[in-house]
Design a protein around this motif. Structure first.
Motif, PDB file in Angstrom:
ATOM      1  N   ASP A 174      14.690 -17.293  21.782  1.00  0.00           N
ATOM      2  CA  ASP A 174      15.643 -18.259  21.208  1.00  0.00           C
ATOM      3  C   ASP A 174      16.099 -17.808  19.810  1.00  0.00           C
ATOM      4  OD1 ASP A 174      17.219 -20.524  21.068  1.00  0.00           O
ATOM      5  OD2 ASP A 174      15.597 -21.788  20.292  1.00  0.00           O
ATOM      6  N   ASN A 175      16.486 -16.527  19.710  1.00  0.00           N
ATOM      7  CA  ASN A 175      16.977 -15.930  18.456  1.00  0.00           C
ATOM      8  C   ASN A 175      15.920 -15.875  17.353  1.00  0.00           C
ATOM      9  OD1 ASN A 175      19.597 -15.488  19.478  1.00  0.00           O
ATOM     10  ND2 ASN A 175      20.152 -17.617  19.064  1.00  0.00           N
ATOM     11  N   ARG A 176      14.653 -16.061  17.712  1.00  0.00           N
ATOM     12  CA  ARG A 176      13.560 -15.950  16.748  1.00  0.00           C
ATOM     13  C   ARG A 176      12.706 -14.735  17.094  1.00  0.00           C
ATOM     14  NH1 ARG A 176      11.384 -21.963  17.322  1.00  0.00           N
ATOM     15  NH2 ARG A 176      12.305 -21.613  19.357  1.00  0.00           N
ATOM     16  N   LYS A 177      12.394 -13.920  16.111  1.00  0.00           N
ATOM     17  CA  LYS A 177      11.613 -12.709  16.323  1.00  0.00           C
ATOM     18  C   LYS A 177      10.121 -13.009  16.203  1.00  0.00           C
ATOM     19  CE  LYS A 177      15.144  -9.475  14.665  1.00  0.00           C
ATOM     20  NZ  LYS A 177      15.442  -8.390  13.697  1.00  0.00           N
ATOM     21  N   VAL A 178       9.381 -12.549  17.187  1.00  0.00           N
ATOM     22  CA  VAL A 178       7.929 -12.684  17.168  1.00  0.00           C
ATOM     23  C   VAL A 178       7.337 -11.278  17.128  1.00  0.00           C
ATOM     24  CG1 VAL A 178       5.896 -13.491  18.408  1.00  0.00           C
ATOM     25  CG2 VAL A 178       7.991 -14.848  18.448  1.00  0.00           C
ATOM     26  N   ALA A 179       6.716 -10.935  16.014  1.00  0.00           N
ATOM     27  CA  ALA A 179       6.085  -9.620  15.856  1.00  0.00           C
ATOM     28  C   ALA A 179       4.584  -9.745  16.121  1.00  0.00           C
ATOM     29  CB  ALA A 179       6.338  -9.077  14.454  1.00  0.00           C
ATOM     30  N   TYR A 232      -1.774 -20.786  20.446  1.00  0.00           N
ATOM     31  CA  TYR A 232      -0.805 -21.024  19.381  1.00  0.00           C
ATOM     32  C   TYR A 232       0.587 -20.557  19.802  1.00  0.00           C
ATOM     33  CZ  TYR A 232      -5.039 -21.637  16.641  1.00  0.00           C
ATOM     34  OH  TYR A 232      -6.246 -22.070  16.183  1.00  0.00           O
ATOM     35  N   ASN A 233       1.581 -21.337  19.429  1.00  0.00           N
ATOM     36  CA  ASN A 233       2.971 -20.993  19.724  1.00  0.00           C
ATOM     37  C   ASN A 233       3.486 -20.070  18.625  1.00  0.00           C
ATOM     38  OD1 ASN A 233       5.650 -20.827  20.383  1.00  0.00           O
ATOM     39  ND2 ASN A 233       5.932 -23.030  20.679  1.00  0.00           N
ATOM     40  N   LEU A 234       3.506 -18.766  18.887  1.00  0.00           N
ATOM     41  CA  LEU A 234       3.910 -17.793  17.888  1.00  0.00           C
ATOM     42  C   LEU A 234       5.385 -17.942  17.516  1.00  0.00           C
ATOM     43  CD1 LEU A 234       2.075 -14.630  19.249  1.00  0.00           C
ATOM     44  CD2 LEU A 234       1.250 -16.326  17.619  1.00  0.00           C
ATOM     45  N   ALA A 235       6.223 -18.350  18.479  1.00  0.00           N
ATOM     46  CA  ALA A 235       7.643 -18.534  18.192  1.00  0.00           C
ATOM     47  C   ALA A 235       7.849 -19.690  17.243  1.00  0.00           C
ATOM     48  CB  ALA A 235       8.412 -18.790  19.489  1.00  0.00           C
ATOM     49  N   GLN A 236       7.019 -20.717  17.355  1.00  0.00           N
ATOM     50  CA  GLN A 236       7.122 -21.857  16.462  1.00  0.00           C
ATOM     51  C   GLN A 236       6.656 -21.481  15.047  1.00  0.00           C
ATOM     52  OE1 GLN A 236       4.470 -25.401  16.989  1.00  0.00           O
ATOM     53  NE2 GLN A 236       6.367 -26.441  17.425  1.00  0.00           N
TER      54      GLN A 236
END
Length: 242
Positions: free
Chosen positions: A209-214, A235-239
């Motif tokens: 959703d246009n969010r980067k998760v490294a 845990y929701n890393l995108a959040q």
């Protein structure tokens, strides 16, 4: 759809059925043993801890339980109170007469007062009742429907900063992915993606959703993606990255 308490019982039964200890489950899911115990036995933790929802999803995904998990706890059915047995006691005719007269006088007085003040205080009384039934937050701002902000995400992008290899299950179908440096792909799903293993994970960027998760570990097991986020160890890393 099941709530957290129902999911707790299902996951505990499934763990015991498979002959797994909580320590065994910790080694597989990376959830702490104490958290697994709370998820199985502590209803207060399930009701009050916001991360319990995401941690429970890790257990459901591991056991392959394809049930939609509700954030709300279903209310318990009210217990019937035991009816009190009142022993019959005979009353004298004088006492009955006195109570009857007294009750009639009170009724007449209350009726007279009600009619005299009814028209004057009707609006004020209705306003007072409405205030009793609302909270300060409700009076301060209008209610919002939380479902309006929920997006139906059905795809993610993977971008490799260096060589990355992946074993994934997309809606239950196995897929082996190898990415070279600078390569990117788009993965579509209906329900969820389970990344069983990600090699050189610290070289992978997941765009949700246009969010980067490294990812900061070299090897990662049991990372899950659904329309709500990217979940690892409950845990929701995108959040967290937003």
């Amino acid at each position: 759809m099941i709530d957290l308490i129902q999911a707790s019982k299902i996951c505990k039964d499934e763990r015991e059925k498979r002959g797994l200890s909580r320590k065994d489950l910790h080694k597989i899911t990376k959830l702490p043993v104490d958290i697994i115990r709370r998820l199985e036995e502590d209803e207060n933790y399930l009701k009050k801890e916001p991360y319990a929802y995401f941690q429970m999803k890790v257990l459901l995904n591991y056991f392959g339980i394809d049930e939609e998990l509700s954030r709300e706890i279903s209310p318990e059915e009210p217990k019937k109170e035991r009816e009190e047995i009142v022993e019959y006691q005979p009353k004298s005719s004088f006492l009955k007469f006195f109570k009857g007269v007294f009750g009639a006088l009170i009724l007449v007085l209350f009726t007279a007062l009600s009619f005299s003040f009814k028209e004057k205080d009707e609006d004020n009384f209705a306003s007072f009742l409405s205030l009793l039934n609302s909270t300060p937050e409700e009076n301060a701002k209008p209610q919002k429907n939380p479902d309006r902000n929920i997006k139906n995400i059905k795809n993610i992008h993977l971008k490799a900063k260096n060589y990355v290899w992946i074993t994934a299950y997309i809606d239950g179908k196995e897929k082996v992915i190898k990415l070279r440096k600078g390569q990117s792909i788009k993965l579509k799903f209906n329900k969820k993606i389970k990344f069983e293993t990600i090699g050189n994970a610290n070289n992978l960027v997941i765009i949700f959703d246009n969010r980067k998760v490294a990812l900061n570990q070299k090897i990662i097991h049991n990372l899950f993606v659904d329309n709500e986020g990217v979940f690892y160890n409950g845990y929701n890393l995108a959040q967290e990255e937003s």
